[in-house]
Write an enzyme that holds these catalytic residues in place. Sequence first.
Site, PDB file in Angstrom:
ATOM      1  N   THR A  16      76.562 -51.288 -55.188  1.00  0.00           N
ATOM      2  CA  THR A  16      75.728 -51.487 -56.734  1.00  0.00           C
ATOM      3  C   THR A  16      76.590 -52.379 -57.718  1.00  0.00           C
ATOM      4  OG1 THR A  16      76.465 -49.440 -57.677  1.00  0.00           O
ATOM      5  CG2 THR A  16      74.473 -49.371 -56.348  1.00  0.00           C
ATOM      6  N   ASP A  17      75.805 -52.796 -58.605  1.00  0.00           N
ATOM      7  CA  ASP A  17      76.349 -53.449 -59.903  1.00  0.00           C
ATOM      8  C   ASP A  17      76.623 -52.668 -61.215  1.00  0.00           C
ATOM      9  OD1 ASP A  17      74.088 -53.332 -61.068  1.00  0.00           O
ATOM     10  OD2 ASP A  17      73.562 -55.410 -60.682  1.00  0.00           O
ATOM     11  N   ALA A  18      77.016 -53.103 -61.898  1.00  0.00           N
ATOM     12  CA  ALA A  18      77.311 -52.109 -63.247  1.00  0.00           C
ATOM     13  C   ALA A  18      75.898 -51.795 -63.749  1.00  0.00           C
ATOM     14  CB  ALA A  18      77.980 -53.084 -64.501  1.00  0.00           C
TER      15      ALA A  18
END
Length: 133
Positions: A16-18
């Site tokens: 996942t990203d931020a």
Amino acid sequence: MPSVFHWDVRVYYEDTDAGGIVYYANYLKFFERARTEWLRAIGVGQQELLERHDALFVVKSVSADYHAPAKLDDTVRLTLSIAKMGRASIVFLQQAWRGETLLNTAQVKVGCVDSGMRPRAVPEPVAERMRAA
């Protein structure tokens, strides 16, 4: 072409990203894993392919459309089917689903090369398994 192959992956934190959704490039990793698992399922090991036939599969091009996000802990069903099979290349249609929701669609063109990275025909025993899958 032949039937559709399915393989499930779980979304981990590292995917996942931020914002907590699957980072867009990670779908390509998921699709790569699905192609590898499909090859295993039809009895083709990539190391054996190299050692017995001096053949490797490399990605030539990818076109991807993002429809909806996957999130941490989701189970994503990856599907794969052959859209077109040539003498030295294969075009795969790959999709990522969460339940009934389509997340991503990609068309991946893979070429067959030898260990010197020169184009070569897909070895006939492998091509036969792919056509029969």
